[in-house]
Design an enzyme around this catalytic site. Structure first.
Site, short mmCIF file in Angstrom:
data_model
loop_
_atom_site.label_atom_id
_atom_site.label_comp_id
_atom_site.label_asym_id
_atom_site.label_seq_id
_atom_site.Cartn_x
_atom_site.Cartn_y
_atom_site.Cartn_z
N ASN A 138 -0.88 18.45 -20.98
CA ASN A 138 -1.17 17.43 -22.01
C ASN A 138 -1.33 18.04 -23.39
OD1 ASN A 138 -1.08 14.87 -20.88
ND2 ASN A 138 -2.98 15.25 -19.77
N HIS A 178 -1.00 15.88 -26.45
CA HIS A 178 -1.03 14.49 -26.01
C HIS A 178 -2.31 13.76 -26.44
CE1 HIS A 178 2.38 15.81 -23.72
NE2 HIS A 178 2.54 14.66 -23.13
N ARG A 234 0.82 -1.24 0.00
CA ARG A 234 0.00 0.00 0.00
C ARG A 234 0.84 1.27 0.00
NH1 ARG A 234 -3.15 -3.02 3.86
NH2 ARG A 234 -4.76 -4.12 2.70
N HIS A 278 7.04 8.23 -27.63
CA HIS A 278 6.07 9.13 -27.01
C HIS A 278 6.35 10.58 -27.42
CE1 HIS A 278 3.39 10.80 -23.99
NE2 HIS A 278 4.38 11.54 -23.53
N LYS A 331 6.73 22.99 -14.62
CA LYS A 331 5.91 21.85 -14.20
C LYS A 331 5.63 21.91 -12.70
CE LYS A 331 4.75 17.11 -14.72
NZ LYS A 331 4.88 15.85 -15.40
N LYS A 379 2.64 11.37 -11.55
CA LYS A 379 1.77 10.51 -12.35
C LYS A 379 2.51 9.20 -12.61
CE LYS A 379 -1.25 13.63 -14.92
NZ LYS A 379 -1.61 14.12 -16.27
N GLU A 439 -4.90 16.99 -11.19
CA GLU A 439 -5.51 17.37 -12.46
C GLU A 439 -7.02 17.59 -12.36
OE1 GLU A 439 -3.52 15.68 -15.92
OE2 GLU A 439 -5.44 15.72 -16.98
N HIS A 461 -1.37 10.49 -27.96
CA HIS A 461 -1.71 9.17 -27.40
C HIS A 461 -2.44 8.31 -28.43
CE1 HIS A 461 -1.46 10.53 -22.89
NE2 HIS A 461 -0.28 10.43 -23.47
N ARG A 515 -3.77 21.38 -14.49
CA ARG A 515 -2.70 20.45 -14.86
C ARG A 515 -2.90 19.86 -16.26
NH1 ARG A 515 0.51 15.84 -11.31
NH2 ARG A 515 1.73 15.08 -13.09
N GLU A 572 8.82 17.58 -25.25
CA GLU A 572 8.20 18.00 -23.97
C GLU A 572 8.78 19.32 -23.49
OE1 GLU A 572 5.56 16.45 -22.96
OE2 GLU A 572 5.77 14.26 -23.08
P1 NAD Z 1 11.93 5.36 -22.33
O1 NAD Z 1 11.78 5.22 -20.89
O2 NAD Z 1 11.46 4.23 -23.19
O3 NAD Z 1 13.48 5.63 -22.64
C1 NAD Z 1 13.88 5.81 -23.96
C2 NAD Z 1 15.01 4.87 -24.36
O4 NAD Z 1 16.24 5.40 -23.89
C3 NAD Z 1 14.91 3.49 -23.81
O5 NAD Z 1 15.37 2.56 -24.76
C4 NAD Z 1 15.86 3.53 -22.62
O6 NAD Z 1 16.36 2.27 -22.26
C5 NAD Z 1 16.95 4.41 -23.14
N1 NAD Z 1 17.74 5.15 -22.16
C6 NAD Z 1 17.30 5.73 -21.04
N2 NAD Z 1 18.27 6.46 -20.49
C7 NAD Z 1 19.37 6.32 -21.27
C8 NAD Z 1 20.68 6.85 -21.23
N3 NAD Z 1 21.03 7.74 -20.31
N4 NAD Z 1 21.54 6.47 -22.19
C9 NAD Z 1 21.16 5.61 -23.18
N5 NAD Z 1 19.92 5.11 -23.28
C10 NAD Z 1 19.03 5.47 -22.33
O7 NAD Z 1 11.21 6.67 -22.87
P2 NAD Z 1 11.07 8.15 -22.30
O8 NAD Z 1 10.96 9.00 -23.49
O9 NAD Z 1 12.07 8.45 -21.27
O10 NAD Z 1 9.66 8.11 -21.55
C11 NAD Z 1 8.48 7.89 -22.25
C12 NAD Z 1 7.43 7.39 -21.27
O11 NAD Z 1 7.19 8.39 -20.30
C13 NAD Z 1 6.11 7.07 -21.93
O12 NAD Z 1 5.65 5.84 -21.45
C14 NAD Z 1 5.20 8.20 -21.46
O13 NAD Z 1 3.87 7.80 -21.37
C15 NAD Z 1 5.79 8.50 -20.11
N6 NAD Z 1 5.50 9.87 -19.65
C16 NAD Z 1 5.02 10.00 -18.40
C17 NAD Z 1 4.77 11.26 -17.89
C18 NAD Z 1 4.32 11.41 -16.47
O14 NAD Z 1 3.96 12.52 -16.07
N7 NAD Z 1 4.36 10.38 -15.67
C19 NAD Z 1 5.02 12.39 -18.66
C20 NAD Z 1 5.53 12.22 -19.95
C21 NAD Z 1 5.76 10.93 -20.43
N1 GLY Z 2 2.86 14.92 -18.38
C1 GLY Z 2 1.60 15.46 -17.98
C2 GLY Z 2 1.47 15.62 -16.52
O1 GLY Z 2 2.35 15.30 -15.76
O2 GLY Z 2 0.45 16.06 -16.08
#
Ligand code: NAD
Ligand code: GLY
Length: 374
Positions: free
Chosen positions: A253, A256, A129, A273, A235, A151, A245, A260, A249, A193
């Site tokens: 997006n 997005h 939890r 993404h 942010k 998130k 949100e 998405h 907030r 972003e």
């Molecule tokens: P990712 O986590 O897939 O990383 C991208 C690639 O880079 C992967 O292959 C990873 O292994 C590699 N990598 C990571 N760090 C590295 C480094 N320092 N050197 C070499 N390779 C490296 O993708 P991302 O773009 O980081 O994240 C996308 C995800 O984030 C999506 O799932 C999206 O939905 C999510 N997201 C979440 C929020 C939130 O608020 N929680 C906001 C935006 C995006």
């Molecule tokens: N990436 C959108 C949010 O964090 O609200």
């Protein structure tokens, strides 16, 4: 939103959320700097969650840095990629926690990009939890966006990030040096972003991004440092006002809703993404223009910047028989949709966004104008 907050050097950016407040540390060499993990909760064990690409690069360094603080340090390395952001992979984290006898005080460390961060956060929110966790983002996208704000989620085949929780980390550690090993395509994805924060909140920052795009693409450390810091400041300000949100907030997006749909419609992992968001922002700007809120020059300016960041600006065809229908169907499962009515983040004037519904026929025209018609 306000103008540029003066750059504050190496000071952390604070997220003010009452008893859930925390710092975002930003700078080079933080991954194993002695002070980075001071003030974190103590525990007998820590679990580093990472993936098969990031583990060989940084997991040992992180484990060594944590060793003085946590007697037992375990690591779980997940398969890499958006297509693995699902229940099956999440279970690998729970398997590791239980196999190693991790208790409620165990501190989890998300070492990697947004995929690792989102899944680790969700696991931390639900294991016993809730156990404390720390974000150690290693992609630009994760440093400027996903590691901040709490998130957490996994994907469902029918919708992106559909299963998750709001759960704040104890701290975010953005080591700018980790960006040196990032593939070029991933750097571009992160820039989407960064660009996003301009039209929704800060046109001074947008001007700065335009004039520093070449430096950002060349990974100039100062330029990257400022981009990460300013993005986190914006942010932090938004999340501080609307953590869950209820309204504001949603502006984060921007791009997005279309993005998405592209990710789910193409199959997770086909378009990154950030690539989907880049193209989605151009579509959302076009929609804002179609609604009479901004002019065509604004759309062209955004499209040019997205293009310079190495991101796509032409939308993919998701279904050759009924492309508009497919986009609309996918966008109706967006989390902002209410009773099947899609809500879009529109720019009502440069530097300011609003969330509203748009008649389907206007959206259809924009989708049509955004895809490549051979
Ligand atoms: P990712 O986590 O897939 O990383 C991208 C690639 O880079 C992967 O292959 C990873 O292994 C590699 N990598 C990571 N760090 C590295 C480094 N320092 N050197 C070499 N390779 C490296 O993708 P991302 O773009 O980081 O994240 C996308 C995800 O984030 C999506 O799932 C999206 O939905 C999510 N997201 C979440 C929020 C939130 O608020 N929680 C906001 C935006 C995006
Ligand atoms: N990436 C959108 C949010 O964090 O609200």
């Amino acid at each position: 939103m306000t103008s540029l907050i003066p750059d504050s050097g190496l000071d952390p950016v604070r997220i003010d959320l009452g008893d859930r407040s925390y710092d975002i540390a930003i700078g080079p060499g933080l991954l194993d700097a002695p002070d980075t993990y001071a003030h974190l909760p103590t525990a007998t064990s820590a679990l580093i969650v990472t993936n098969q690409t990031v583990a060989p690069l940084y997991a040992e360094r992180l484990a060594r840095a944590l060793a003085p603080r946590y007697p037992k340090i375990h690591t779980v390395s997940l398969p890499d990629g958006e297509s693995h952001k699902n229940w099956e992979t999440l279970n690998l984290i729970f398997d590791a926690l239980l196999t190693h006898g991790c208790d409620r005080k165990t501190v989890m460390f998300a070492l990697g990009g947004g995929v690792v961060g989102d899944m680790t956060g969700f696991a931390a929110a639900s294991y016993m939890r809730g156990v404390p966790f720390v974000q150690v983002p290693t992609t630009l996208l994760a440093q400027v966006d996903s590691s901040v704000g709490g998130k957490t989620a996994i994907n469902h085949p029918l919708g992106k990030n559909m299963i998750g929780a709001f759960y704040q980390p104890q701290r975010v550690v953005c080591d700018l040096d980790t960006l040196k090993t990032l593939p070029a395509r991933e750097l571009s994805a992160g820039l989407a972003e960064v660009i996003k924060y301009g039209p929704i909140a800060d046109m001074v920052f947008y001007d700065w991004i335009e004039s520093h795009m070449d430096a950002l693409m060349l990974r100039d450390p100062e330029a990257l440092g400022h981009a990460v810091r300013r993005s986190c400041e914006i942010k932090a300000e938004v999340v501080g006002q609307d953590e869950r949100e209820g309204g504001l907030r949603a502006i984060l997006n921007f791009g997005h809703t279309f993005g998405h749909a592209i990710e789910a419609g193409m199959g997770y992992g086909q378009w990154l993404h950030g690539e989907a968001v880049g193209c989605g922002m151009v579509m959302a700007a076009r929609l804002s223009c179609a609604m009479g809120l901004v002019d065509q020059a604004f759309v062209d300016r955004l499209a040019a910047l997205v293009h310079r960041a190495g991101l796509p600006t032409v939308a993919p065809v998701l279904d050759p028989r009924d492309n508009v229908g497919r986009y609309l169907a996918l966008m109706r499962v967006d989390k902002k949709a209410e009773a099947g009515e899609i809500k879009f983040v529109l720019i009502d004037h440069p530097g300011h966004a609003r969330v509203q519904s748009v008649p389907d026929e206007v959206v259809a025209r924009v989708i049509d104008a955004s895809v490549h018609h051979p």
